[in-house]
Design a protein around this motif. Structure first.
Motif, PDB file in Angstrom:
ATOM      1  N   VAL A 165       6.176   3.610   0.117  1.00 47.00           N
ATOM      2  CA  VAL A 165       6.328   4.820   1.435  1.00 47.00           C
ATOM      3  C   VAL A 165       6.756   5.842   0.819  1.00 47.00           C
ATOM      4  CG1 VAL A 165       7.752   5.185   2.980  1.00 47.00           C
ATOM      5  CG2 VAL A 165       6.864   3.155   3.255  1.00 47.00           C
ATOM      6  N   SER A 166       6.373   6.934   1.257  1.00 44.96           N
ATOM      7  CA  SER A 166       6.246   9.065   0.799  1.00 44.96           C
ATOM      8  C   SER A 166       6.451   9.492   2.377  1.00 44.96           C
ATOM      9  CB  SER A 166       4.633   9.346  -0.010  1.00 44.96           C
ATOM     10  OG  SER A 166       4.332   9.198   0.764  1.00 44.96           O
ATOM     11  N   ALA A 167       7.045  10.433   1.560  1.00 43.67           N
ATOM     12  CA  ALA A 167       8.050  11.660   3.354  1.00 43.67           C
ATOM     13  C   ALA A 167       7.285  12.696   2.822  1.00 43.67           C
ATOM     14  CB  ALA A 167       9.603  10.665   3.065  1.00 43.67           C
ATOM     15  N   LEU A 168       6.285  12.492   2.375  1.00 44.44           N
ATOM     16  CA  LEU A 168       5.782  14.360   2.482  1.00 44.44           C
ATOM     17  C   LEU A 168       5.024  14.911   3.780  1.00 44.44           C
ATOM     18  CD1 LEU A 168       2.932  13.997  -0.329  1.00 44.44           C
ATOM     19  CD2 LEU A 168       4.683  14.649  -1.025  1.00 44.44           C
ATOM     20  N   GLU A 169       4.824  16.070   3.799  1.00 41.35           N
ATOM     21  CA  GLU A 169       4.629  16.587   4.686  1.00 41.35           C
ATOM     22  C   GLU A 169       3.060  16.916   5.593  1.00 41.35           C
ATOM     23  OE1 GLU A 169       6.049  20.967   5.625  1.00 41.35           O
ATOM     24  OE2 GLU A 169       7.919  20.665   4.231  1.00 41.35           O
ATOM     25  N   ASN A 170       2.875  16.840   6.007  1.00 47.24           N
ATOM     26  CA  ASN A 170       1.511  16.932   6.726  1.00 47.24           C
ATOM     27  C   ASN A 170       0.096  17.088   6.164  1.00 47.24           C
ATOM     28  OD1 ASN A 170       2.509  14.992   8.490  1.00 47.24           O
ATOM     29  ND2 ASN A 170       2.379  16.338  10.275  1.00 47.24           N
ATOM     30  N   THR A 171       0.851  18.383   5.800  1.00 45.56           N
ATOM     31  CA  THR A 171      -1.094  18.932   4.808  1.00 45.56           C
ATOM     32  C   THR A 171      -0.911  18.605   3.300  1.00 45.56           C
ATOM     33  OG1 THR A 171      -0.443  21.206   6.099  1.00 45.56           O
ATOM     34  CG2 THR A 171      -1.372  21.277   4.128  1.00 45.56           C
ATOM     35  N   PRO A 172       0.464  18.181   2.780  1.00 42.47           N
ATOM     36  CA  PRO A 172       0.673  18.360   1.476  1.00 42.47           C
ATOM     37  C   PRO A 172       0.091  16.598   1.870  1.00 42.47           C
ATOM     38  CG  PRO A 172       2.505  18.686   2.206  1.00 42.47           C
ATOM     39  CD  PRO A 172       1.808  19.143   3.092  1.00 42.47           C
ATOM     40  N   ALA A 173       0.591  16.090   2.647  1.00 43.14           N
ATOM     41  CA  ALA A 173      -0.206  14.237   2.636  1.00 43.14           C
ATOM     42  C   ALA A 173      -1.143  14.658   3.100  1.00 43.14           C
ATOM     43  CB  ALA A 173       0.627  13.348   3.741  1.00 43.14           C
ATOM     44  N   THR A 174      -1.687  15.127   3.908  1.00 40.37           N
ATOM     45  CA  THR A 174      -3.618  14.373   3.609  1.00 40.37           C
ATOM     46  C   THR A 174      -3.992  15.729   2.655  1.00 40.37           C
ATOM     47  OG1 THR A 174      -2.912  15.601   6.307  1.00 40.37           O
ATOM     48  CG2 THR A 174      -5.205  16.037   5.030  1.00 40.37           C
ATOM     49  N   ILE A 175      -3.503  16.273   2.040  1.00 38.11           N
ATOM     50  CA  ILE A 175      -4.477  16.561   0.360  1.00 38.11           C
ATOM     51  C   ILE A 175      -4.256  14.892  -0.198  1.00 38.11           C
ATOM     52  CG2 ILE A 175      -4.822  17.961  -1.385  1.00 38.11           C
ATOM     53  CD1 ILE A 175      -3.525  19.969   0.062  1.00 38.11           C
ATOM     54  N   GLU A 176      -2.953  14.452  -0.401  1.00 39.20           N
ATOM     55  CA  GLU A 176      -2.752  13.280  -1.311  1.00 39.20           C
ATOM     56  C   GLU A 176      -4.059  12.406  -0.956  1.00 39.20           C
ATOM     57  OE1 GLU A 176      -0.436  13.087  -4.057  1.00 39.20           O
ATOM     58  OE2 GLU A 176      -0.910  15.183  -3.974  1.00 39.20           O
ATOM     59  N   LEU A 177      -4.006  12.313   0.599  1.00 35.91           N
ATOM     60  CA  LEU A 177      -5.314  11.037   1.006  1.00 35.91           C
ATOM     61  C   LEU A 177      -6.538  11.284   0.670  1.00 35.91           C
ATOM     62  CD1 LEU A 177      -5.709   8.983   2.721  1.00 35.91           C
ATOM     63  CD2 LEU A 177      -5.899  10.076   4.991  1.00 35.91           C
ATOM     64  N   LEU A 219       0.851  -1.205  -0.270  1.00 41.26           N
ATOM     65  CA  LEU A 219      -0.211   0.252  -0.406  1.00 41.26           C
ATOM     66  C   LEU A 219       0.754   1.287   0.622  1.00 41.26           C
ATOM     67  CD1 LEU A 219      -2.711  -1.358   2.266  1.00 41.26           C
ATOM     68  CD2 LEU A 219      -2.806  -1.107   0.652  1.00 41.26           C
ATOM     69  N   ARG A 220       0.126   1.885  -0.354  1.00 39.47           N
ATOM     70  CA  ARG A 220       0.940   3.449  -0.258  1.00 39.47           C
ATOM     71  C   ARG A 220       0.997   4.173   0.428  1.00 39.47           C
ATOM     72  NH1 ARG A 220      -2.073   5.080  -5.618  1.00 39.47           N
ATOM     73  NH2 ARG A 220      -4.269   4.300  -4.296  1.00 39.47           N
ATOM     74  N   ILE A 221       1.271   4.608   1.508  1.00 37.86           N
ATOM     75  CA  ILE A 221       1.841   5.258   3.049  1.00 37.86           C
ATOM     76  C   ILE A 221       2.315   6.408   3.269  1.00 37.86           C
ATOM     77  CG2 ILE A 221       1.552   4.708   5.156  1.00 37.86           C
ATOM     78  CD1 ILE A 221      -0.777   3.064   3.897  1.00 37.86           C
ATOM     79  N   ASN A 222       2.212   7.477   3.601  1.00 42.53           N
ATOM     80  CA  ASN A 222       3.272   8.373   3.712  1.00 42.53           C
ATOM     81  C   ASN A 222       3.530   8.346   4.850  1.00 42.53           C
ATOM     82  OD1 ASN A 222       4.484  11.246   2.375  1.00 42.53           O
ATOM     83  ND2 ASN A 222       2.998  11.202   4.606  1.00 42.53           N
ATOM     84  N   PHE A 223       4.468   8.168   5.439  1.00 40.43           N
ATOM     85  CA  PHE A 223       5.644   8.067   6.826  1.00 40.43           C
ATOM     86  C   PHE A 223       5.660   9.246   7.845  1.00 40.43           C
ATOM     87  CE2 PHE A 223       7.559   3.511   7.050  1.00 40.43           C
ATOM     88  CZ  PHE A 223       6.235   3.283   6.534  1.00 40.43           C
ATOM     89  N   GLY A 224       6.409  10.443   6.635  1.00 35.92           N
ATOM     90  CA  GLY A 224       6.288  11.964   7.407  1.00 35.92           C
ATOM     91  C   GLY A 224       7.297  11.916   6.501  1.00 35.92           C
ATOM     92  N   PRO A 225       7.686  13.242   6.917  1.00 34.79           N
ATOM     93  CA  PRO A 225       8.855  14.057   6.437  1.00 34.79           C
ATOM     94  C   PRO A 225      10.459  13.803   6.922  1.00 34.79           C
ATOM     95  CG  PRO A 225       8.393  15.617   7.383  1.00 34.79           C
ATOM     96  CD  PRO A 225       7.497  14.599   7.701  1.00 34.79           C
ATOM     97  N   PRO A 226      11.618  13.175   6.630  1.00 39.14           N
ATOM     98  CA  PRO A 226      12.860  13.482   7.234  1.00 39.14           C
ATOM     99  C   PRO A 226      12.969  14.380   8.402  1.00 39.14           C
ATOM    100  CG  PRO A 226      12.965  13.070   5.079  1.00 39.14           C
ATOM    101  CD  PRO A 226      11.874  13.408   4.812  1.00 39.14           C
ATOM    102  N   GLY A 227      13.601  13.657   9.508  1.00 36.32           N
ATOM    103  CA  GLY A 227      13.355  14.877  10.406  1.00 36.32           C
ATOM    104  C   GLY A 227      12.255  15.435  11.338  1.00 36.32           C
ATOM    105  N   SER A 228      11.217  13.851  11.303  1.00 37.18           N
ATOM    106  CA  SER A 228       9.841  13.925  12.150  1.00 37.18           C
ATOM    107  C   SER A 228      10.296  13.022  12.792  1.00 37.18           C
ATOM    108  CB  SER A 228       9.008  13.980  11.191  1.00 37.18           C
ATOM    109  OG  SER A 228       8.387  13.219  10.401  1.00 37.18           O
ATOM    110  N   GLY A 229       9.166  12.551  13.812  1.00 36.67           N
ATOM    111  CA  GLY A 229       9.660  11.682  14.944  1.00 36.67           C
ATOM    112  C   GLY A 229       8.368  10.143  14.153  1.00 36.67           C
TER     113      GLY A 229
END
Length: 446
Positions: free
Chosen positions: A175-187, A144-154
């Protein structure tokens, strides 16, 4: 009466002049102690927060508002999350920051000179999926396509640890590494199947996704087992209806796993600011919430980072005594005055034994220095040749009269009058000696 007042006035002046160097030394040392040993708290601090629309960003604004009331400016620096915050603290690019439990170890924190100001809140691991994704357990996330969050985040590191506990690798997912706001849009646009957050429920994106149709929250039904495998996690429950009681959202209890957010500072942060920040934390995080009871946070537990001494004292005894009744800056001034008091005590006791002898020496030196002149007269008399004795005697008698005239102008305190009168009697004794020798010389000539 006039003379007595005159003597008394000069006595006070002499005491002041004698004590002046001591007073200057004491003042200088106290000023040095006030400025160097316990400097004034800085009026600007830097707080490294988190991503846009995240809980760290929201709480950072609250801290800035609280400290602004005390005249302290908080510069907020957005970041990707805990790991970037850790790097900023270690590099001196931030004074305080939000860190997630599990981000560092005790040894690493001590090595980097970091201290905890207390655990603030639990920030569950939120796994939001599209409603059409069938995943009863994490093993069904394969492919599945899951966004883990950007490097530097926990979140990325935390979720990888959770996957490993299930026998999965990140490479098993897309795995993708988008920031929270653009990742939410992608979802929401269905271009990814799910995304991972690690945040308090106060974050606007969390609040939105919990009520968004077509989006579901993953239920960690084995949450208790995760806390045994990963000790920095706690098991929390999102109660049924907590989001919206009228709409019964969520429609059941959800079990979640959660690290704890900690306010971390550099060990060299001014102690007064530590006190103020912990008090601010108590006001911001002390209420009841979705995953906590009233007064449960902040606290010194749930952190692998050593707790600052001032913070530990606050959790044990409450705010500093003076700060309960005074403004921050006034209380800090009185706290710092103790340093000056100690410096005064260390100096006044030894120096107080030096000033009285110096005062006595200063007064008596006005009298004693004339004894040198008197001795010179006597030496001139003794060295006079036989044929020049009358001339020398006459010259020394004039010198003696001049000395007596100047001695009569001396002003000293009445307590030292015996020294002055003793000098006068000695002058008169030498004069009688000169006059006696002159009379003897004339008698011999006659």
């Amino acid at each position: 009466m006039t003379k007595i007042l005159k003597f008394t006035r000069f006595s006070v002046r002499d005491l002041i002049v004698t004590a002046a160097p001591t007073i200057v030394i004491i003042a200088a040392v106290c000023a040095l102690a006030y400025v160097v040993i316990d400097p004034t708290p800085p009026r600007t601090v830097t707080l490294s927060t988190g991503q846009e629309n995240g809980a760290y960003e929201a709480f950072g604004k609250k801290y800035a508002a609280v400290l602004a009331k005390h005249g302290i400016k908080v510069v907020l620096k957005p970041s990707m999350g805990s790991y970037e915050n850790l790097q900023r603290l270690a590099a001196g690019e931030a004074d305080i920051a939000f860190l997630q439990s599990g981000t560092t170890s005790q040894d690493e924190a001590e090595r980097k000179g970091l201290v905890s100001l207390g655990s603030l809140f639990t920030e569950p691991l939120w796994l939001f999926l599209r409603d059409d994704v069938k995943a009863g357990d994490l093993t069904q996330l394969k492919g599945l396509r899951i966004n883990f969050g950007p490097p530097g985040s926990g979140a990325p590191r935390l979720f990888k640890q959770v996957l490993e506990a299930n026998g999965l690798e990140a490479s098993d997912l897309k795995v993708s590494a988008l920031e929270n706001t653009p990742a939410t849009i992608e979802l929401l646009e269905k271009r990814i199947d799910g995304l991972v957050f690690s945040s308090a429920p106060d974050a606007p994106l969390i609040q939105m996704l919990l009520i968004t149709p077509g989006i579901k929250l993953f239920d960690f039904s084995q949450a208790e087992a995760y806390t045994r495998r990963l000790p920095f996690l706690t098991h929390v429950v999102l109660p049924r209806g907590i989001v919206d009681l009228g709409r019964d959202l969520p429609a059941k209890d959800y079990h979640l796993i959660a690290p704890t957010a900690t306010l971390v500072a550099r060990a060299d942060l001014h102690p007064a600011l530590v006190d103020l920040l912990v008090q601010a934390a108590s006001g911001i995080h002390g209420g009841a919430g979705w995953f906590q009871q009233q007064g449960q946070f902040p606290n010194p537990r749930y952190s692998e980072i050593p707790v600052a001494r001032e913070a530990a004292k606050f959790y044990k005894d409450g705010p500093p005594f003076l700060q309960r009744y005074m403004s921050f800056w006034l209380a800090n001034l009185f706290d710092r005055m103790w340093v000056v008091v100690v410096a005064l005590g260390a100096l006044i006791l030894p120096l107080s034994k030096v000033v009285p002898p110096l005062y006595v020496w200063r007064i008596r030196s006005r009298v004693f220095r004339w004894y040198g002149q008197l001795r010179s007269v006597e030496q001139a008399l003794a060295a006079a040749a036989e044929d020049q004795r009358d001339r020398v005697y006459a010259e020394q008698l004039r010198e003696l009269n001049d000395i007596e005239e100047k001695v009569n102008q001396i002003s000293i305190p009445l307590s030292f009058a015996d020294d002055l009168y003793g000098l006068r009697s000695h002058i008169n004794l030498v004069r009688q000696r000169i006059l006696g020798q002159l009379l003897d010389g004339k008698a011999m000539e006659g």
